[in-house]
Design a protein around this motif. Structure first.
Motif, PDB file in Angstrom:
ATOM      1  N   LEU A  13       0.806  -1.221   0.000  1.00 18.40           N
ATOM      2  CA  LEU A  13       0.000   0.000   0.000  1.00 18.40           C
ATOM      3  C   LEU A  13       0.840   1.272   0.000  1.00 18.40           C
ATOM      4  O   LEU A  13       0.405   2.295  -0.539  1.00 18.40           O
ATOM      5  CB  LEU A  13      -0.930   0.000   1.214  1.00 18.40           C
ATOM      6  N   PHE A  14       2.043   1.228   0.599  1.00 20.45           N
ATOM      7  CA  PHE A  14       2.798   2.467   0.783  1.00 20.45           C
ATOM      8  C   PHE A  14       4.271   2.379   0.390  1.00 20.45           C
ATOM      9  O   PHE A  14       4.704   3.077  -0.515  1.00 20.45           O
ATOM     10  CB  PHE A  14       2.668   2.959   2.232  1.00 20.45           C
ATOM     11  N   ILE A 134      -7.007   5.595  -4.519  1.00 20.10           N
ATOM     12  CA  ILE A 134      -5.658   5.248  -4.978  1.00 20.10           C
ATOM     13  C   ILE A 134      -5.092   4.103  -4.141  1.00 20.10           C
ATOM     14  O   ILE A 134      -4.518   3.148  -4.671  1.00 20.10           O
ATOM     15  CB  ILE A 134      -4.747   6.485  -4.940  1.00 20.10           C
ATOM     16  N   VAL A 135      -5.266   4.172  -2.819  1.00 19.32           N
ATOM     17  CA  VAL A 135      -4.803   3.088  -1.952  1.00 19.32           C
ATOM     18  C   VAL A 135      -5.588   1.803  -2.261  1.00 19.32           C
ATOM     19  O   VAL A 135      -5.029   0.702  -2.257  1.00 19.32           O
ATOM     20  CB  VAL A 135      -4.907   3.483  -0.463  1.00 19.32           C
ATOM     21  N   GLY A 136      -6.866   1.918  -2.574  1.00 23.54           N
ATOM     22  CA  GLY A 136      -7.667   0.757  -2.953  1.00 23.54           C
ATOM     23  C   GLY A 136      -7.180   0.112  -4.239  1.00 23.54           C
ATOM     24  O   GLY A 136      -7.175  -1.114  -4.364  1.00 23.54           O
ATOM     25  N   VAL A 137      -6.780   0.933  -5.210  1.00 20.55           N
ATOM     26  CA  VAL A 137      -6.199   0.398  -6.447  1.00 20.55           C
ATOM     27  C   VAL A 137      -4.965  -0.430  -6.106  1.00 20.55           C
ATOM     28  O   VAL A 137      -4.770  -1.544  -6.610  1.00 20.55           O
ATOM     29  CB  VAL A 137      -5.858   1.543  -7.426  1.00 20.55           C
ATOM     30  N   ARG A 138      -4.129   0.085  -5.220  1.00 23.34           N
ATOM     31  CA  ARG A 138      -2.940  -0.659  -4.789  1.00 23.34           C
ATOM     32  C   ARG A 138      -3.325  -1.943  -4.070  1.00 23.34           C
ATOM     33  O   ARG A 138      -2.692  -2.981  -4.257  1.00 23.34           O
ATOM     34  CB  ARG A 138      -2.092   0.229  -3.873  1.00 23.34           C
ATOM     35  N   ALA A 139      -4.356  -1.888  -3.236  1.00 26.26           N
ATOM     36  CA  ALA A 139      -4.805  -3.077  -2.503  1.00 26.26           C
ATOM     37  C   ALA A 139      -5.285  -4.165  -3.456  1.00 26.26           C
ATOM     38  O   ALA A 139      -5.223  -5.350  -3.126  1.00 26.26           O
ATOM     39  CB  ALA A 139      -5.909  -2.704  -1.514  1.00 26.26           C
ATOM     40  N   LEU A 142      -2.999  -3.546  -8.278  1.00 26.47           N
ATOM     41  CA  LEU A 142      -2.824  -2.732  -9.480  1.00 26.47           C
ATOM     42  C   LEU A 142      -1.998  -1.499  -9.132  1.00 26.47           C
ATOM     43  O   LEU A 142      -1.753  -1.212  -7.963  1.00 26.47           O
ATOM     44  CB  LEU A 142      -4.192  -2.317 -10.037  1.00 26.47           C
ATOM     45  N   ALA A 143      -1.607  -0.766 -10.135  1.00 20.78           N
ATOM     46  CA  ALA A 143      -0.877   0.480  -9.932  1.00 20.78           C
ATOM     47  C   ALA A 143      -1.742   1.643 -10.392  1.00 20.78           C
ATOM     48  O   ALA A 143      -2.550   1.507 -11.316  1.00 20.78           O
ATOM     49  CB  ALA A 143       0.444   0.466 -10.709  1.00 20.78           C
ATOM     50  N   ALA A 144      -1.566   2.770  -9.729  1.00 22.08           N
ATOM     51  CA  ALA A 144      -2.302   3.984 -10.075  1.00 22.08           C
ATOM     52  C   ALA A 144      -1.323   5.058 -10.504  1.00 22.08           C
ATOM     53  O   ALA A 144      -0.226   5.162  -9.950  1.00 22.08           O
ATOM     54  CB  ALA A 144      -3.116   4.469  -8.874  1.00 22.08           C
ATOM     55  N   GLY A 145      -1.728   5.839 -11.466  1.00 24.63           N
ATOM     56  CA  GLY A 145      -0.949   6.994 -11.901  1.00 24.63           C
ATOM     57  C   GLY A 145      -1.820   8.230 -11.821  1.00 24.63           C
ATOM     58  O   GLY A 145      -2.374   8.670 -12.834  1.00 24.63           O
ATOM     59  N   ASN A 171      -4.630   6.975 -14.114  1.00 22.79           N
ATOM     60  CA  ASN A 171      -4.373   5.817 -14.964  1.00 22.79           C
ATOM     61  C   ASN A 171      -4.278   4.597 -14.056  1.00 22.79           C
ATOM     62  O   ASN A 171      -3.667   4.650 -12.992  1.00 22.79           O
ATOM     63  CB  ASN A 171      -3.061   5.995 -15.726  1.00 22.79           C
ATOM     64  N   ILE A 172      -4.868   3.474 -14.495  1.00 24.34           N
ATOM     65  CA  ILE A 172      -4.950   2.277 -13.651  1.00 24.34           C
ATOM     66  C   ILE A 172      -4.570   1.050 -14.471  1.00 24.34           C
ATOM     67  O   ILE A 172      -5.029   0.895 -15.602  1.00 24.34           O
ATOM     68  CB  ILE A 172      -6.379   2.092 -13.096  1.00 24.34           C
TER      69      ILE A 172
END
Length: 196
Positions: A13-14, A134-139, A142-145, A171-172
């Motif tokens: 996440l971080f 954005i943190v949910g995308v990481r969870a 996936l990656a977020a831009g 971007n996802i």
């Protein structure tokens, strides 16, 4: 460590997560996006406000229209990302508050009758929700831009309406080769935290 979340989840996440600038062509499904939203909708906001609106840009025609409103340096990565989301603040979010506060439906008019008050509340709370997204995308692995380099008024006119304020374009997808720039430094604890 004083954190309950295990080290691998913290890294996901971080610590190891970064803003992605390149993606594979693996699709991002509607099911993935729904799972992300169903997780992050529980992030705290003032009065349980939910002003964040997510516009998924999937069709080639819509993508082309969006890319035209982006800063030059953001165009190629957005054109090639598997999914792009426009995150915006709904300045008329207060209309939903009676549903969220059935025991006190008057909360809508008590606090948010004036448009400038709603716009400030929407901007703050939708920004919180965007961060959760954005943190949910990481969870989701996936990656977020996330990007703010775009013509906000052009995006609003093209994709939204006068009651919505665009906050960012995200971007996802799965990170592709050379997806990351070197990590920028962060301030240390002592530079940020003051005890009084």
């Amino acid at each position: 460590m004083s954190l309950v979340l295990d080290r691998a989840a913290q890294d996901l996440l971080f610590r190891e997560a970064r803003t992605a600038n390149a993606f594979t062509d693996e699709p991002v499904t509607d099911e993935q996006v729904q799972a992300i939203y169903d997780l992050v909708k529980y992030g705290p906001t003032a009065f349980n406000q939910t002003p964040l609106r997510i516009t998924l840009v999937r069709s080639p025609e819509a993508r082309e229209r969006l890319v035209g409103h982006l800063a030059e340096g953001n165009r190629a990565k957005t054109a090639s990302a598997p999914l792009v989301a426009i995150l915006s603040a709904d300045n008329e979010f207060h209309e939903e508050l009676p549903h969220l506060f059935p025991a006190a439906p008057q909360v809508k008019d008590l606090f948010f009758a004036e448009r400038p008050v709603r716009e400030n509340a929407a901007a703050l709370n939708a920004a919180l929700q965007a961060a959760y997204f954005i943190v949910g995308v990481r969870a989701a692995g996936l990656a977020a831009g996330p990007m703010t380099g775009f013509d906000a008024e052009g995006v609003r006119k093209e994709f939204l309406d006068d009651d919505h304020t665009p906050l960012m374009v995200v971007n996802i997808g799965r990170p592709g080769p050379d997806a990351w720039y070197p990590r920028s430094p962060r301030l240390e604890f002592e530079q940020v935290v003051t005890t009084v």
